[in-house]
Scaffold this active site. Sequence first.
Site, PDB file in Angstrom:
ATOM      1  N   LYS A 114       0.838  -1.200   0.000  1.00 21.35           N
ATOM      2  CA  LYS A 114       0.000   0.000   0.000  1.00 21.35           C
ATOM      3  C   LYS A 114       0.872   1.249   0.000  1.00 21.35           C
ATOM      4  CE  LYS A 114      -3.847  -1.937   2.724  1.00 21.35           C
ATOM      5  NZ  LYS A 114      -4.936  -1.763   1.741  1.00 21.35           N
ATOM      6  N   ARG A 117     -10.448 -11.572   1.711  1.00 19.67           N
ATOM      7  CA  ARG A 117     -11.333 -12.587   1.128  1.00 19.67           C
ATOM      8  C   ARG A 117     -10.669 -13.957   1.133  1.00 19.67           C
ATOM      9  NH1 ARG A 117     -11.610  -9.013  -4.182  1.00 19.67           N
ATOM     10  NH2 ARG A 117     -11.260  -7.471  -2.547  1.00 19.67           N
TER      11      ARG A 117
HETATM   12  N1  BES Z   1      -8.082  -3.956   4.503  1.00 20.13           N
HETATM   13  C1  BES Z   1      -8.233  -3.493   3.173  1.00 20.13           C
HETATM   14  C2  BES Z   1      -9.516  -2.690   2.976  1.00 20.13           C
HETATM   15  C3  BES Z   1      -9.562  -1.335   3.631  1.00 20.13           C
HETATM   16  C4  BES Z   1      -9.164  -0.237   2.925  1.00 20.13           C
HETATM   17  C5  BES Z   1     -10.066  -1.169   4.884  1.00 20.13           C
HETATM   18  C6  BES Z   1      -9.239   1.021   3.491  1.00 20.13           C
HETATM   19  C7  BES Z   1     -10.151   0.071   5.465  1.00 20.13           C
HETATM   20  C8  BES Z   1      -9.744   1.178   4.760  1.00 20.13           C
HETATM   21  C9  BES Z   1      -8.287  -4.669   2.206  1.00 20.13           C
HETATM   22  O1  BES Z   1      -7.541  -5.768   2.563  1.00 20.13           O
HETATM   23  C10 BES Z   1      -7.770  -4.179   0.908  1.00 20.13           C
HETATM   24  O2  BES Z   1      -6.630  -3.820   0.854  1.00 20.13           O
HETATM   25  N2  BES Z   1      -8.600  -4.172  -0.133  1.00 20.13           N
HETATM   26  C11 BES Z   1      -8.205  -3.732  -1.417  1.00 20.13           C
HETATM   27  C12 BES Z   1      -8.759  -4.682  -2.425  1.00 20.13           C
HETATM   28  C13 BES Z   1      -8.242  -4.462  -3.811  1.00 20.13           C
HETATM   29  C14 BES Z   1      -6.753  -4.771  -3.892  1.00 20.13           C
HETATM   30  C15 BES Z   1      -9.007  -5.331  -4.762  1.00 20.13           C
HETATM   31  C16 BES Z   1      -8.762  -2.331  -1.612  1.00 20.13           C
HETATM   32  O3  BES Z   1      -9.871  -2.067  -1.147  1.00 20.13           O
HETATM   33  O4  BES Z   1      -8.068  -1.492  -2.177  1.00 20.13           O
HETATM   34 MN    MN Z   2      -5.514  -5.538   1.864  1.00 18.70          MN
END
Ligand code: BES
Ligand code: MN
Length: 495
Positions: free
Chosen positions: A274, A348
């Site tokens: 990230k 997931r």
């Molecule tokens: N834990 C994150 C989702 C999240 C994002 C929670 C911001 C709280 C605040 C999750 O694991 C994630 O990173 N999801 C990705 C999915 C994508 C790579 C398809 C996302 O939402 O960007």
């Molecule tokens: Mn994630």
Amino acid sequence: MKITVKSGRMETIRSGAAMVPVFEGEKLGATAMRIDRALGGTIARLIERGDLVPKAGTTFVLYPEGKIAPLRLILAGFGKRSELKAERVRLAAGKAASAARSAGSRDLLIPIEGIGIDPEQLGQALAEGVVLGLYRFLTYKTREEGNGKKDLVSCTIVASKVSARLQKGARTGQIIAEAASMARDMVNTPSADMTPAVIAGVAKGLARTHRLRVRVLERADMQKLGMGALLGVASGSVKPPKFIVVEYRGGGKRPWIALVGKTITFDSGGISIKPPENMDKMKDDMSGGAAVLGAIRNAASLRLPLNIVALLPSTENMPSGSAYKPGDVLRTLSGQTIEILNTDAEGRLILSDALTYACRYEPAAIVDIATLTGACRIALGQEASGMLGNDDRLKQLIREAGERTGERVWELPLWEGYCDLIKSDIADMKNTGGRDGGVITAACLLSKFVQDRPWVHLDIAGTAWTDKDRPYTPKGATGIGCRLLTQFLRDFKYP
Ligand code: BES
Ligand code: MN
Ligand code: ZN
């Protein structure tokens, strides 16, 4: 916090502070009227001049200077009487309690005469509002806020006559709010100190104090079972993953209800790392696990006539030389394979193994809760959690629990067309479906692992954390899901 219920009149009870409920757009209620007379009309004048607009969740501190027994009055706006419901009471009580504390009081009287809602619901909402409104996370403060020395420590609900239902409601509300505070504490705690092993320890601690059974699967157990998805996500972290199983048996021979909570103790994104902005917030990625732990604790405390299993698949998601990578294919516990396109779509994956494990209990209902997608925050903001599922009755129960607790949910569609977006060329599915409908494609993947059992998925990515103080939800972890799931369990009826 000590919460008691007492009969009498607030103005004769010595205390640091007393709340005065004030409704919007109407004459003063019974309590406010009596107090106002004792003060010589101050409250009525404040409202008339517009200094006090009694919207729900507003407060105004007054010093009665010896005219009545309490040292301070916290005028608390309740909004319009016609719109009064439990949530308004929670907001008002939460705000009043923190205002009383800020003013320096160690206790608070809450007179309820004239607040015309069901006494059990009223008692519960008041206790919840007070406990949650006073919540602070001070574990890492060595100086400020005196580490609880000046805390508000007792709260007395004052009624013209004490009823068993009012008392029961207050007790229930306190139990539920304390579990939600535990969830907040867990989420607020930095990931270095809230590891999978620590969470397993928290669960084991609960088994000692509550009627719960806890079993923790270690990495070797997961390998034996074939939890390839959870193990894949865990492969980048030096902290051992834990699969935490908590059982509550209060329902005799009745079928199980399974609660599954995403418990990623830190989500760096893994190899698909990230960006640095807000990455610190990714300690909240175990909010789903904290919520189900709080809910099953409540089920035990309230001795609900149900059999419940809470499953917490727990690991960090980290980049390293041993981490799983884009392009890898993971073999899940169900036998189905998933192609990894983005290691940041890890929630997931761990849920897929946990949902398969849940099916071994042949549950009458499965509810999973997860900070799953940033897309959910974009879609619904902080006002509602996303809800998707395959069973209308279950969705309706969750929706109603959301309205009653103020932890509201909003449904998104789980149509076949969306599920086409996660088809893979080389495996049974892929772990992302691109940017379009991100909340939904994530849920589509989960749906492949519930074996057609009644199931609801809750996406709390937008609601698990708040950046601004709210009347009974200070900045930080909200503890969302704990009260919602508890209410759902209390209302649950077998089909
Ligand atoms: N834990 C994150 C989702 C999240 C994002 C929670 C911001 C709280 C605040 C999750 O694991 C994630 O990173 N999801 C990705 C999915 C994508 C790579 C398809 C996302 O939402 O960007
Ligand atoms: Mn994630
Ligand atoms: Zn995540």
